[in-house]
Write an enzyme that holds these catalytic residues in place. Structure first.
Site, PDB file in Angstrom:
ATOM      1  N   GLY A  54       0.828  -1.185   0.046  1.00 35.24           N
ATOM      2  CA  GLY A  54       0.092  -0.024  -0.025  1.00 35.24           C
ATOM      3  C   GLY A  54       0.912   1.315  -0.006  1.00 35.24           C
ATOM      4  O   GLY A  54       2.043   1.200   0.389  1.00 35.24           O
ATOM      5  N   HIS A  57       3.557   4.403   3.215  1.00 32.85           N
ATOM      6  CA  HIS A  57       4.940   4.258   3.848  1.00 32.85           C
ATOM      7  C   HIS A  57       6.197   4.687   3.142  1.00 32.85           C
ATOM      8  O   HIS A  57       7.345   4.141   3.320  1.00 32.85           O
ATOM      9  CB  HIS A  57       4.980   2.567   3.668  1.00 32.85           C
ATOM     10  CG  HIS A  57       3.999   1.714   4.129  1.00 32.85           C
ATOM     11  ND1 HIS A  57       3.375   1.900   5.448  1.00 32.85           N
ATOM     12  CD2 HIS A  57       3.010   0.866   3.569  1.00 32.85           C
ATOM     13  CE1 HIS A  57       2.127   1.339   5.754  1.00 32.85           C
ATOM     14  NE2 HIS A  57       2.015   0.427   4.498  1.00 32.85           N
ATOM     15  N   ASP A 110      -1.985  -8.271   0.080  1.00 32.68           N
ATOM     16  CA  ASP A 110      -0.704  -8.450  -0.809  1.00 32.68           C
ATOM     17  C   ASP A 110      -0.427  -9.512  -1.289  1.00 32.68           C
ATOM     18  O   ASP A 110      -0.119  -9.781  -2.586  1.00 32.68           O
ATOM     19  CB  ASP A 110       0.394  -7.547  -0.112  1.00 32.68           C
ATOM     20  CG  ASP A 110       0.173  -6.223   0.376  1.00 32.68           C
ATOM     21  OD1 ASP A 110       0.554  -5.398  -0.532  1.00 32.68           O
ATOM     22  OD2 ASP A 110      -0.148  -5.940   1.324  1.00 32.68           O
ATOM     23  N   HIS A 219       0.528  -0.174   9.785  1.00 31.29           N
ATOM     24  CA  HIS A 219      -0.707   0.237   9.451  1.00 31.29           C
ATOM     25  C   HIS A 219      -1.535   0.717  10.638  1.00 31.29           C
ATOM     26  O   HIS A 219      -2.672   0.677  10.698  1.00 31.29           O
ATOM     27  CB  HIS A 219      -1.530  -0.896   8.623  1.00 31.29           C
ATOM     28  CG  HIS A 219      -0.932  -1.286   7.543  1.00 31.29           C
ATOM     29  ND1 HIS A 219      -0.069  -2.641   7.381  1.00 31.29           N
ATOM     30  CD2 HIS A 219      -0.709  -0.921   6.225  1.00 31.29           C
ATOM     31  CE1 HIS A 219       0.354  -2.731   6.148  1.00 31.29           C
ATOM     32  NE2 HIS A 219       0.085  -1.706   5.452  1.00 31.29           N
TER      33      HIS A 219
END
Length: 331
Positions: A54, A57, A110, A219
């Site tokens: 995602g 990051h 993922d 997260h």
């Protein structure tokens, strides 16, 4: 929370546009797949290295596309896995006769996207393999994962396989190196504050002014425990003990030490943490051979840090020292 945001739905595309415009000679942006790729990819003489995950990051992973690191990155939205078709189309676009290596942080979404993309790519005749990264010692399973999470230690895997691919190693050799580095890399993080995704506009979770979360995920997933705020030395000592005892690392080892900021911690504070960690390793008879202090894998604006150790040998140290040219020069 004040942020530089226009339309939250355009947060990732606008970021990727900026990255491409800032690096016109080395990077190419393909908006349809949130894809940042090397302008010279694919190179028929090297394995192509792809990472996704995602957004949120950064600099992981779109800002470390370049020579000696990734050939492409195709992130999803903030804290969301990329859609399978992003990974599939990216894999086809960067496919090299020497193959494609997909690097995946061990999160359920993922894994699903990358495994499906690999199957479809193989059906199209692409030589492709997948390597899962799981360096987080904090928890075995979490909100997002089955098994350990992939966190800041992913940078050492990316760096090593990127260097090996640049030298012309074949796909099996690149995978061997990636698995070797992942196997001797351990990380644990902690948070002083939550983070605020642009689309949400408010903190993802609540921490009191006198609280900290030990073992937090990138997260904002819960960690090992919520505790009263402690001193910098006490925090480092707990992180270090958790990491050192996991492999375990032993007296006589030579290691790479990373203190990674999660997005909202001043660099001065990261060096305070680094100094304590270095001293404590020395007392254990563990030598720091390579040092990394800064932001490598963040969680938007979260105040916090993670500590990573990599057990070095001549091969790993040589690959980590190899030159790399990326948008954010952190290696």
């Amino acid at each position: 929370m004040k942020k530089f945001v226009n339309d939250p739905k355009q947060y990732v595309p606008e970021m990727l546009t900026g990255i491409a415009l800032a690096n016109p000679d080395s990077l190419k942006y393909v908006p349809a797949y949130n894809l940042i790729m090397r302008s010279d990819a694919p190179n028929p003489d090297k394995v192509s290295i792809v990472q996704g995950s995602g957004s949120g990051h950064e600099p992981a992973h779109v800002m470390v596309v370049g020579r000696g690191m990734l050939d492409a990155a195709c992130p999803g939205d903030v804290f969301a896995a990329p859609p399978m078709d992003y990974v599939y189309e990216t894999t086809k676009l960067v496919a090299s006769p020497k193959g494609v290596l997909l690097l995946v942080n061990n999160y359920t979404g993922d894994k699903m996207a990358f495994e499906m993309a690999q199957e479809l790519s193989e059906a199209d005749g692409v030589k492709v393999k997948t390597l899962f990264i799981d360096d987080d010692v904090a928890v075995k399973d979490s909100t997002y994962t089955v098994g350990r999470r992939g966190v800041a230690g992913n940078f050492f895997v990316m760096k090593a396989v990127g260097a090996a691919a640049e030298e012309g190693a074949d796909l099996d050799e690149v995978i061997r190196i990636g698995e070797k580095v992942n196997g001797v890399t351990r990380t644990m993080g902690m948070a002083l504050t939550s983070c605020t995704p642009p689309a949400k506009g408010s903190p993802l979770f609540e921490l009191g002014d006198d609280e900290m979360e030990m073992g937090v995920g990138i997260h904002g997933e819960p960690g090992r425990r919520r505790a009263k705020l402690a001193s910098a030395d006490e925090i480092v000592d707990e992180l270090l003990e958790s990491v050192v005892s996991d492999l375990p690392y032993q007296s006589g080892d030579r290691v790479a030490l990373m203190i990674n900021g999660l997005g909202g911690t001043p660099i001065s504070e990261l060096y305070i943490l680094y100094g304590r960690a270095h001293q404590q390793l020395a007392e254990r008879g563990i030598t720091v051979g390579r040092s990394y202090v800064g932001e490598y894998c963040t969680s938007l604006d979260m105040a916090g840090a993670s500590l990573t150790l990599v057990k070095l040998d001549d091969e790993i140290e040589r690959l980590l020292a190899a030159p790399a040219e990326v948008a954010v020069r952190i290696f």
